[in-house]
Design a protein around this motif. Sequence first.
Motif, short mmCIF file in Angstrom:
data_model
loop_
_atom_site.label_atom_id
_atom_site.label_comp_id
_atom_site.label_asym_id
_atom_site.label_seq_id
_atom_site.Cartn_x
_atom_site.Cartn_y
_atom_site.Cartn_z
N LYS A 34 0.86 -1.18 0.00
CA LYS A 34 0.00 0.00 0.00
C LYS A 34 0.89 1.23 0.00
O LYS A 34 1.91 1.24 0.70
N GLN A 35 0.53 2.20 -0.81
CA GLN A 35 1.38 3.38 -0.91
C GLN A 35 0.54 4.64 -1.06
O GLN A 35 -0.07 4.89 -2.08
N ALA A 36 0.50 5.43 0.02
CA ALA A 36 -0.27 6.67 0.01
C ALA A 36 0.62 7.82 -0.45
O ALA A 36 1.74 7.95 0.01
N ARG A 53 4.12 0.83 2.35
CA ARG A 53 4.04 -0.35 3.21
C ARG A 53 4.12 -1.61 2.36
O ARG A 53 3.35 -1.79 1.42
#
Lengths: 193, 536
Positions: A34-36, A53
Amino acid sequence: MKTDIILAGVGGQGILSIAASLGAAALNENYYLKQAETHGMSQRGGAVVSHLRIADHPIHSDLIPLGAADLILSVEPMESLRYLPHLAPGGSLVTNTIEFKNIPNYPELESTFEELSQKINIIRIDADQIAKDTGNPKASNMVMLGAASPFIAIHDDIIIKGIESIFKAKGDKIVEMNVEAFKAGRTFSTKNK
Amino acid sequence: MQRNLLLGVEAIGQAAVDAGISGVYAYPGTPSTEITEYIQHNQTARERNIHREWSVNEKTALEAALGMSYAGKRTIACMKHVGLNVAADVLMNMAITGINGGLVITVADDPSQHSSQNEQDSRYYGKFAMIPVFEPSSQQEAYDMTYDAFEFSEKTGLPVMMRIPTRLAHSRAGVVQKTVQEENKLKLPENKNQFILLPAYGRKYYQSLLDKQSWLTELSEKSVYNEYFEGKDKSLGIICCGITYNYLMENYPHNNCHYPVVKITQYPVPKSMLTKLEKECDELLVVEEGYPVVEELLTDFFGKGTKVSGRLDGTLPRRGELNPDHLAKALGKEQENTIAIPDTLVGRPPSLCAGCGHQDTYIALNEIIAEAGAGRVFADIGCYTLGALPPFNTVNTCVDMGASITMAKGAADAGLSPVFAVIGDSTFTHSGITGLLDCVIEKTNINIIIVDNETVAMTGGQDSSAKGRIEKICEGVGVNPEHVRLFVPLKKNHEEIVNIIREEVAFNGVSVIIGRRECVQRIAKMKKLNKAKKQA
């Protein structure tokens, strides 16, 4: 396995190329990711951050909780300080030393880093100079990724494959230069660990 | 199964194409912009040549989408939360007409106001219009729910709202795709009066919308996207809406949350699940991104019933986007001993780019303001709003799209003189032209500076509807061509710019002063795109 990374910088510095390389590496290995990112107004010279993450199990939150990041990877020294509460005990901070001064009140940071280095593992690297030395001044972000790689729970060969897949479209020469930059950063970090 | 790394917004774009849409309608707005950009570059969308041009504003976008639905085809409209204010008229009324081809409205909310004037919650609009709202909790759900939303829309005969917050819009994860569906065939509505909202018809259709409500609740209760998770500890029941479910579970790394949990991703709220939770548990905690929509619904007005906590009672912050730490604190699992931020750290607000023409305009305008007095520059939504910050401090207002011209007019009506409106090219065509017509009709003494960088810059350099049309629009609306002036915002033209503004200040009437120079980011973007095209 899990590795939680805060990527920090100033809008326009291209921290997303670092995230993209690691993302490609994670996907090749069938890891969860996951990459914001920060889009929008802050991209105009403001502080930007990306929460990255990677794990071998499903990840819940797009955001890394406080005290949970294994690594803060910053392409600008002052920005490396902004997210310190996210760093886990025993976590590392890897930052470029080249300051991006687009504000009038940019602080003196030397004593802050001195003080911090008593508490956490800090690698400070002149990535711009190392990128120049490897013949690709544009690859300083890959130098930074290399310098951070000893603190990322993914084998460096896999990260290199990620870099290759990101730059593939731009030709072999560009791929090679970016991989070289990555290796130079990694060497620096291993020596100064 | 192959997973593609997609942003939440990209997952929605891909799902819409895969569900067989014949068109996307949108105006750029962070954090919704990339849905349309993704579709514009999508291969299937190109091969099918579906509609994928930008609309002039959100109202024209949603109305055109309704037209495409009228013709029987599937379509998606995309906008940011405040964009829905512009399209609210058609939203409220399309809920009454219903749809023909499946229609999905994706609204990207911006809690914490990363790039917005407010953090309004679009779920209220969904409730207001009485239409189903989907609120996915992950990128995969964003894909799956969008893919299903078109069929759901056709089944219920209603537009479906897809609501996402910034954090899901701009976060990437692996997404598994489904098969690509064919587009719908052209097919007019069976009831030829369906889209005529004469009061006599409107009353009938409104009744039918009211009659559907209990069915919609039933569908929510049966939805695979709304879930009830059992838990042994009944001292607390937790209700999580959309992505907040992830923030809860982040605090239970082994999926071992001991409280019963209801996860809501489809509205109207699944009443039977909430009733069961209330019956089983001593107290309830409501966790939602945005406004306390569900919490308000469940909070007992007279305080005699079950205690409900959340954003209203301070258990969670009333304002701003949530994160795993807010949940940790609410559940007594707060992380201690974190490293403090050093005192030396200072803020780094966004600023105009090096070489940006807006700087030259503001430097010149400041010279005039020094003579005329402060407090008379009415600006608008765009990069140039940054003229409110140092070193310029030029701008006095920024409220909503187009409000520069109309607020300046109101202030002029009140007796303020001279007044200046500063508006971007794309904002001008979005919502500035009608205000200009007001000024022309009343011969208002106003100086409108259109800062024309020939693109929608703040959202990443999309094509501007205004390009090559501004002078003709102004003259067509009735501005005297002698008072439509043009300058190039460059340092070397400083004297000329100041003189032009000064001359127009001296004129008692409507002046439009256009500062035209292409956005430096757009130039760089096009260079990159052209280079990539050549290499391909």
